[in-house]
Design an enzyme around this catalytic site. Structure first.
Site, PDB file in Angstrom:
ATOM      1  N   GLY A  18       0.366  -1.129  -0.292  1.00  0.00           N
ATOM      2  CA  GLY A  18       0.346  -0.248  -0.193  1.00  0.00           C
ATOM      3  C   GLY A  18       0.795   1.257  -0.228  1.00  0.00           C
ATOM      4  O   GLY A  18       0.306   2.559   0.297  1.00  0.00           O
ATOM      5  N   SER A  39       2.356   1.883  -2.741  1.00  0.00           N
ATOM      6  CA  SER A  39       2.926   2.271  -4.161  1.00  0.00           C
ATOM      7  C   SER A  39       4.300   2.116  -4.348  1.00  0.00           C
ATOM      8  O   SER A  39       4.951   2.734  -5.261  1.00  0.00           O
ATOM      9  CB  SER A  39       1.976   3.884  -4.167  1.00  0.00           C
ATOM     10  OG  SER A  39       1.663   3.992  -5.679  1.00  0.00           O
ATOM     11  N   SER A  97       3.781   0.423  -7.600  1.00  0.00           N
ATOM     12  CA  SER A  97       3.548   0.424  -8.380  1.00  0.00           C
ATOM     13  C   SER A  97       3.836   1.967  -9.421  1.00  0.00           C
ATOM     14  O   SER A  97       4.999   2.466 -10.231  1.00  0.00           O
ATOM     15  CB  SER A  97       2.738   0.107  -8.941  1.00  0.00           C
ATOM     16  OG  SER A  97       0.930   0.768  -8.669  1.00  0.00           O
ATOM     17  N   GLU A 157      -0.698   2.443 -16.201  1.00  0.00           N
ATOM     18  CA  GLU A 157      -1.726   1.322 -14.830  1.00  0.00           C
ATOM     19  C   GLU A 157      -2.396   1.212 -15.369  1.00  0.00           C
ATOM     20  O   GLU A 157      -3.090  -0.051 -15.041  1.00  0.00           O
ATOM     21  CB  GLU A 157      -0.868   2.096 -13.373  1.00  0.00           C
ATOM     22  CG  GLU A 157      -1.477   0.819 -12.331  1.00  0.00           C
ATOM     23  CD  GLU A 157      -0.517   1.365 -11.362  1.00  0.00           C
ATOM     24  OE1 GLU A 157       0.542   1.693 -11.105  1.00  0.00           O
ATOM     25  OE2 GLU A 157      -1.491  -0.029 -10.115  1.00  0.00           O
ATOM     26  N   ASP A 180      -1.477   9.130  -6.861  1.00  0.00           N
ATOM     27  CA  ASP A 180      -0.504   7.901  -5.900  1.00  0.00           C
ATOM     28  C   ASP A 180       1.087   8.750  -7.355  1.00  0.00           C
ATOM     29  O   ASP A 180       2.620   8.957  -6.618  1.00  0.00           O
ATOM     30  CB  ASP A 180       0.156   6.539  -6.428  1.00  0.00           C
ATOM     31  CG  ASP A 180      -1.206   5.256  -5.835  1.00  0.00           C
ATOM     32  OD1 ASP A 180      -2.035   5.877  -4.416  1.00  0.00           O
ATOM     33  OD2 ASP A 180      -1.674   4.428  -5.858  1.00  0.00           O
TER      34      ASP A 180
END
Ligand code: ADP
Ligand code: MG
Length: 385
Positions: free
Chosen positions: A123, A125, A127, A164, A176
């Site tokens: 959590g 991030s 990514s 994404e 994010d």
């Protein structure tokens, strides 16, 4: 692994010297939870944990990436970018290359070693960090041997989000990538998720944001998330508003009886949470840490009682933290049902807080926490080596 070690790794892997280092941070949201898809407000900060790429441009239009975390290598041609199997880490890099080219950027290939210190799937991030780091690497590699790409800030964040959403296939909001791109050391970033207006706000000095990963699975998260979104849409529809963002606390209190009880409770969280973000920004401007902490506490209690997305693990972290002297406030962060909780604590008491979590959390939950003391850090960047 530091940059020197990554340079050595690159030299060993590719038999030449790297030319640039690109990096982008993970993030934590300080307040403003489940507000983004209601067109509302969020207040994240970038953390001092990066995904880093050490690289050098190539003379052809091929990208080769070696993962220092996983020990494998991925390669793809910019002429024909295909998705790797579901879950492959290279999809984030492929996706970024794909959307950049779609947006008209002429990319150059590069070799790179990629290494992340953002915990994966917690959590924080990772990514967005890998997307923004890849985007910075393409920026550094430049267009066909010419100058670096002119790509940064909000535009870069929106392209990374598109990678994404459209390529990886995860329907995330803009927060994010925005904070990973636009973060600044010592600052939080206030974002209006409707207009995408944003403003850096100084963090108070002398306090630490302690992030606690509950190590609890987030099995309920996806279905509950979709259900909450639908409930918010239902509330907005009934109140005749485009989104809950448009409903003030006063209007809501006058009209809440028009909503079924459960829907009213969901809406109450979002509407008061939006106001709390505005109040939290005001508290930061006034350097009122105590007020900021109280708002964090209220945010958690609302997520637990009205929005019902907390868990016994998240509640345990928050309760333990609130019992430690020097803690201003504590709350779950992220979508809920697992993931991380955060506490705002005096620097001098951060060690005692970490100690209390390490001791009491396993006793209460049977799980081992992971604790990260974080400071607000700079957003994505690159430099030559
Ligand atoms: P998070 O909450 O950390 O963003 P996600 O599931 O959205 O979790 O993204 C995690 C994925 O991002 C990983 O499974 C991996 O594919 C990719 N990723 C993150 N960090 C790295 C890294 N250092 N190297 C390669 N891939 C990474
Ligand atoms: Mg993610």
């Amino acid at each position: 692994m530091n940059v020197t070690e990554l340079v050595a790794h690159f030299e060993q892997a590719f038999g030449r010297q790297p030319a640039f280092v690109a990096r982008a941070p993970g993030r934590v949201n300080l307040i403003g939870e489940h507000t983004d898809y209601n067109d509302g407000f969020v207040l994240p900060m970038a953390i001092d944990r990066d995904v880093t790429i050490v690289g050098a441009p190539r003379d052809d239009r091929v990208v080769r990436l070696r993962s220092a975390n996983f020990g494998d290598e991925a390669g793809f041609a910019l002429e024909r970018i295909e998705k790797a199997h579901d879950g492959a880490w290279s999809n984030y890099a492929r996706g970024v290359a794909h959307v950049l080219q779609q947006a008209g950027f002429a990319l150059r290939g590069f070799d790179g070693v990629i290494y992340g210190e953002v915990p994966i799937g917690s959590g924080l991030s990772s990514s967005a960090a890998i997307e923004m780091a890849t985007l910075m690497a393409f920026t550094a590699a430049g267009a066909d041997g010419s100058a670096p790409l002119a790509l940064a800030g909000a535009q870069a964040a929106r392209l990374a989000q598109r990678a994404e959403n459209e390529f990886v296939g995860v329907n995330c909001g803009i927060m994010d990538q925005f904070i990973s791109s636009l973060g600044k050391a010592g600052h939080a970033l206030f974002i209006d998720c409707r207009s995408l207006a944003y403003e850096l706000t100084p963090m108070p000095r002398g306090v630490t944001v302690l992030v606690v990963d509950t190590s609890a699975p987030r099995s309920l998260a996806a279905s509950a998330y979709n259900e909450r979104r639908a409930q918010c849409e239902q509330a907005a529809r009934t109140l005749g508003a485009p989104a809950l963002r448009d409903v003030s606390v006063e209007t809501f209190e006058q009209r809440r009886s028009e909503l079924p009880d459960l829907i009213a409770r969901r809406a109450a969280h979002v509407i008061y949470e939006n106001q709390r973000v505005l109040d939290a920004v005001a508290a930061l401007r006034a350097n009122d840490v105590a007020m900021f902490g109280r708002l964090m506490n209220q945010s958690h209690d609302s997520l637990r009682d009205w929005y019902e997305v907390s868990s016994k693990e998240l509640d345990a972290v928050v309760e333990i933290a609130r019992g430690v002297p020097g803690v201003y406030g504590a709350r779950m962060t992220g979508a809920g049902f697992g993931g991380c909780a955060i506490a705002l604590v005096d620097d001098a008491q951060a060690g005692a807080l970490a100690q209390a979590i390490a001791c009491d959390y396993p006793r209460r939950t049977g799980r081992e926490p992971k604790v990260y003391a974080c400071v607000a850090s700079d957003g994505a960047s690159w430099s030559t080596l």
